[in-house]
Design an enzyme around this catalytic site. Structure first.
Site, PDB file in Angstrom:
ATOM      1  N   THR A  12       1.085  -1.104   0.036  1.00  0.00           N
ATOM      2  CA  THR A  12       0.052  -0.122   0.056  1.00  0.00           C
ATOM      3  C   THR A  12       0.719   0.792  -0.201  1.00  0.00           C
ATOM      4  O   THR A  12       1.319   1.322   0.811  1.00  0.00           O
ATOM      5  CB  THR A  12      -0.907   0.085   1.431  1.00  0.00           C
ATOM      6  N   LYS A  60      -7.242   1.121  -3.487  1.00  0.00           N
ATOM      7  CA  LYS A  60      -6.267   0.280  -2.177  1.00  0.00           C
ATOM      8  C   LYS A  60      -6.527   1.378  -1.442  1.00  0.00           C
ATOM      9  O   LYS A  60      -7.294   1.478  -0.364  1.00  0.00           O
ATOM     10  CB  LYS A  60      -5.372   0.034  -2.620  1.00  0.00           C
ATOM     11  N   LYS A  70      -1.075   5.870   8.118  1.00  0.00           N
ATOM     12  CA  LYS A  70       0.459   6.177   7.166  1.00  0.00           C
ATOM     13  C   LYS A  70      -0.556   6.224   5.876  1.00  0.00           C
ATOM     14  O   LYS A  70      -0.613   6.994   5.000  1.00  0.00           O
ATOM     15  CB  LYS A  70       0.461   5.138   7.073  1.00  0.00           C
TER      16      LYS A  70
END
Length: 290
Positions: free
Chosen positions: A91, A167, A236
């Site tokens: 990711t 995503k 994050k």
């Protein structure tokens, strides 16, 4: 196929195991060699370059932009053969994905972004949802890898970074749902409502998806550790969402609120806390007992 798996963490371990199980010739590399050595049937490489040198497909499953960039610069770019495919399942930011695509093209290498949805137990069961973007012919060549690790591959575009955006959209909604669930459960607790009944009612009638059932159960049972989807990684990802929104000139006010909530929760939560710990922080804000 000859597949290198670079990054044998909680997700990478399940992916590597299932590639071996599917009959692929697998080489693994991880900074902590003991984790790589635990993959039965795989060859352990001493470096990223050694892992990638003979690979037809090099799949990276690393924690963030910094870790992936380090692997690329530590040998993946230079050692991956011309015509081989780098599958990035990390990711990462869309901007880094775009730069990687350009750098691979300049070297005669192919690149597909293929991040996945699913926690470590889903990876171990080869039931990941794979989001793939890149040239159709390259995805076709990588499809046996995706078939070995996932239950379905969704093709979302011909530019690799499109998969990274998808995503990030999904993870943004996961974090949003967990935050909202935590606040709702705190409200119910404050009013002396049985939260297990609340969760059963909500998931049977209004919100029957995996996010609400999985994280709802963790929140009601106060299972905040160990992490499946770490709170640090959730923060994050929210930051990556905000960066992508800024680049696309798209306002996302809820994402800004989530950033502050996740940052505050991370500072007050023990290490290895799951994103479900957002609910723990919501309860503390409400003055509720542990």
């Amino acid at each position: 196929m000859r597949v290198a798996v670079i990054g044998i963490g909680k997700m990478g371990a399940g992916i590597a195991h299932n590639l071996v199980k599917a009959g692929h010739t697998v080489t693994v590399w991880n900074r902590s060699r003991d984790k790589a050595a635990a993959i039965e049937g795989a060859r352990v490489a001493n470096s990223v370059a050694e892992a990638a040198r003979d690979a037809e497909v090099a799949l990276t499953m690393l924690s963030d932009d910094t870790a992936l960039a380090a692997a690329l610069n530590d040998g993946l770019f230079d050692a991956l053969p011309r015509g081989a495919i780098h599958v990035s399942s990390s990711t990462i930011s869309a901007s880094l994905s775009d730069r990687i695509a350009d750098d691979h093209a300049a070297r005669g290498q192919d690149y597909v972004a293929a991040p996945v949805f699913g926690r470590p137990d889903v990876a171990a069961a080869a039931q990941l949802t794979v989001i793939a973007a890149g040239p159709a012919a390259v995805i076709d060549r990588a499809q046996p890898v995706f078939d070995a690790i996932g239950r379905r591959t969704w093709r979302v575009g011909d530019r690799p970074s499109q998969a990274n955006i998808v995503k990030l959209c999904g993870n943004y909604l996961i974090v949003s749902s967990v935050q909202s669930l935590g606040e709702a459960v705190a409200l119910a607790r404050g009013a002396d409502v049985d939260t297990s009944v609340l969760l059963e009612l909500l998931t049977e009638n209004l919100f029957s998806g995996r996010v609400h059932t999985t994280y709802g159960g963790a929140i009601v049972e106060k299972r905040y550790r160990p992490a499946g989807f770490g709170l640090d990684l959730a923060l994050k990802d929210v930051r990556l969402v905000l960066a992508a929104a800024d680049a696309a000139d798209v306002p996302m006010p809820v994402a800004s609120l989530l950033h502050d909530a996740a940052l505050a929760a991370l500072h007050r939560s023990p290490p290895e806390s799951d994103v479900a710990a957002l609910a723990e922080f919501a309860a503390k804000n409400a003055g509720l007992p542990d």
